[in-house]
Design a protein around this motif. Structure first.
Motif, PDB file in Angstrom:
ATOM      1  N   VAL A  60     -32.732   3.353  14.019  1.00 23.70           N
ATOM      2  CA  VAL A  60     -32.190   2.259  14.531  1.00 23.70           C
ATOM      3  C   VAL A  60     -33.259   1.956  16.041  1.00 23.70           C
ATOM      4  O   VAL A  60     -33.254   0.687  16.306  1.00 23.70           O
ATOM      5  N   GLY A  61     -33.377   2.825  16.645  1.00 26.17           N
ATOM      6  CA  GLY A  61     -34.016   2.850  17.915  1.00 26.17           C
ATOM      7  C   GLY A  61     -35.116   2.075  17.790  1.00 26.17           C
ATOM      8  O   GLY A  61     -35.652   1.409  18.639  1.00 26.17           O
ATOM      9  N   TYR A  62     -36.028   2.772  16.975  1.00 31.73           N
ATOM     10  CA  TYR A  62     -37.488   2.199  16.589  1.00 31.73           C
ATOM     11  C   TYR A  62     -37.332   0.800  16.405  1.00 31.73           C
ATOM     12  O   TYR A  62     -38.054  -0.046  16.945  1.00 31.73           O
ATOM     13  N   ARG A  63     -36.424   0.402  15.643  1.00 32.08           N
ATOM     14  CA  ARG A  63     -36.546  -1.097  15.080  1.00 32.08           C
ATOM     15  C   ARG A  63     -36.115  -1.995  16.354  1.00 32.08           C
ATOM     16  O   ARG A  63     -36.680  -3.004  16.416  1.00 32.08           O
ATOM     17  N   TRP A  64     -35.216  -1.419  17.029  1.00 29.47           N
ATOM     18  CA  TRP A  64     -34.765  -2.344  18.292  1.00 29.47           C
ATOM     19  C   TRP A  64     -35.816  -2.391  19.357  1.00 29.47           C
ATOM     20  O   TRP A  64     -36.094  -3.447  19.841  1.00 29.47           O
ATOM     21  N   VAL A  65     -36.464  -1.497  19.919  1.00 34.82           N
ATOM     22  CA  VAL A  65     -37.362  -1.112  20.835  1.00 34.82           C
ATOM     23  C   VAL A  65     -38.735  -2.115  20.398  1.00 34.82           C
ATOM     24  O   VAL A  65     -39.158  -2.863  21.311  1.00 34.82           O
ATOM     25  N   LEU A  66     -39.119  -1.863  19.200  1.00 38.35           N
ATOM     26  CA  LEU A  66     -40.481  -2.456  18.783  1.00 38.35           C
ATOM     27  C   LEU A  66     -40.229  -3.931  18.605  1.00 38.35           C
ATOM     28  O   LEU A  66     -41.457  -4.572  18.594  1.00 38.35           O
ATOM     29  N   ARG A  67     -39.226  -4.605  18.814  1.00 33.19           N
ATOM     30  CA  ARG A  67     -39.179  -6.181  18.703  1.00 33.19           C
ATOM     31  C   ARG A  67     -39.736  -6.564  20.114  1.00 33.19           C
ATOM     32  O   ARG A  67     -40.065  -7.751  20.268  1.00 33.19           O
ATOM     33  N   LEU A  72     -40.927  -1.541  28.826  1.00 32.33           N
ATOM     34  CA  LEU A  72     -40.276  -1.819  30.155  1.00 32.33           C
ATOM     35  C   LEU A  72     -41.404  -1.301  31.224  1.00 32.33           C
ATOM     36  O   LEU A  72     -41.561  -2.287  32.275  1.00 32.33           O
ATOM     37  N   PHE A  73     -41.829  -0.374  31.135  1.00 29.83           N
ATOM     38  CA  PHE A  73     -42.750   0.213  32.237  1.00 29.83           C
ATOM     39  C   PHE A  73     -44.204   0.602  31.913  1.00 29.83           C
ATOM     40  O   PHE A  73     -45.023   1.517  32.530  1.00 29.83           O
ATOM     41  N   ALA A  74     -44.809  -0.331  30.955  1.00 32.19           N
ATOM     42  CA  ALA A  74     -45.889  -0.011  30.621  1.00 32.19           C
ATOM     43  C   ALA A  74     -46.512  -1.398  29.878  1.00 32.19           C
ATOM     44  O   ALA A  74     -45.594  -2.242  29.501  1.00 32.19           O
ATOM     45  N   GLY A  75     -47.918  -1.672  29.871  1.00 37.19           N
ATOM     46  CA  GLY A  75     -48.396  -2.711  29.409  1.00 37.19           C
ATOM     47  C   GLY A  75     -48.487  -2.856  27.752  1.00 37.19           C
ATOM     48  O   GLY A  75     -48.335  -3.948  27.390  1.00 37.19           O
ATOM     49  N   ALA A  76     -48.321  -1.668  27.053  1.00 40.42           N
ATOM     50  CA  ALA A  76     -48.249  -1.687  25.699  1.00 40.42           C
ATOM     51  C   ALA A  76     -47.755  -0.442  25.173  1.00 40.42           C
ATOM     52  O   ALA A  76     -47.757   0.479  25.989  1.00 40.42           O
ATOM     53  N   PHE A  77     -47.325  -0.655  23.860  1.00 46.13           N
ATOM     54  CA  PHE A  77     -46.925   0.496  23.307  1.00 46.13           C
ATOM     55  C   PHE A  77     -48.016   1.505  22.852  1.00 46.13           C
ATOM     56  O   PHE A  77     -49.013   0.939  22.378  1.00 46.13           O
TER      57      PHE A  77
END
Length: 139
Positions: A60-67, A72-77
């Protein structure tokens, strides 16, 4: 507060939450972990709930965050791009599994258990640091 100041605070809080979850879930008890890994003997299934909770949370978390466009604290994943299996990956996974099975600790629970340092834990941490050092020398 600036993003540069919030990044280490967020990392600390995430690590604290992770360590607390490991402790509450029983992952810092090597006897319980070895009992979970002992499928042919006196198998202890209680850690299956920890595993299930981790899988559901990650799914669940990956799908939510990768939207989001960026963290929040970096320029890119920073996501892995390699998908192949090589000898280094398989050998490292095998060594990890052997060490986990012999000691009852993997790196996260080992660090979370530092407050109750024992000789087996110190031996595991020494072997882990030695493995990191050796991997960097050979890599």
């Amino acid at each position: 507060m600036t993003s540069a100041m919030l990044k280490p605070i967020a990392g600390y809080l995430a690590g604290l939450l992770f360590g607390l979850g490991l402790a509450l879930g029983g992952m810092t008890d090597p006897a319980r972990v070895i009992g979970f890994l002992d499928l042919a003997g006196a198998w202890d299934p209680t850690l299956m709930f920890v595993l299930g909770g981790a899988v559901v949370t990650t799914f669940v978390g990956y799908r939510w965050v990768l939207r989001r466009r960026a963290p929040l604290f970096a320029g890119a994943f920073q996501l892995p791009t390699r998908r192949d299996l090589d000898a280094k990956l398989l050998g490292g996974a095998a060594l990890f599994g052997i060490g986990w099975g012999l000691s009852g600790y993997c790196p996260g629970p080992a660090v979370a258990s530092l407050s109750g340092l024992s000789l087996p834990l110190a031996a595991m941490l020494t072997a882990m640091v030695g493995g990191w050092w050796l991997a960097r020398r050979l890599g």
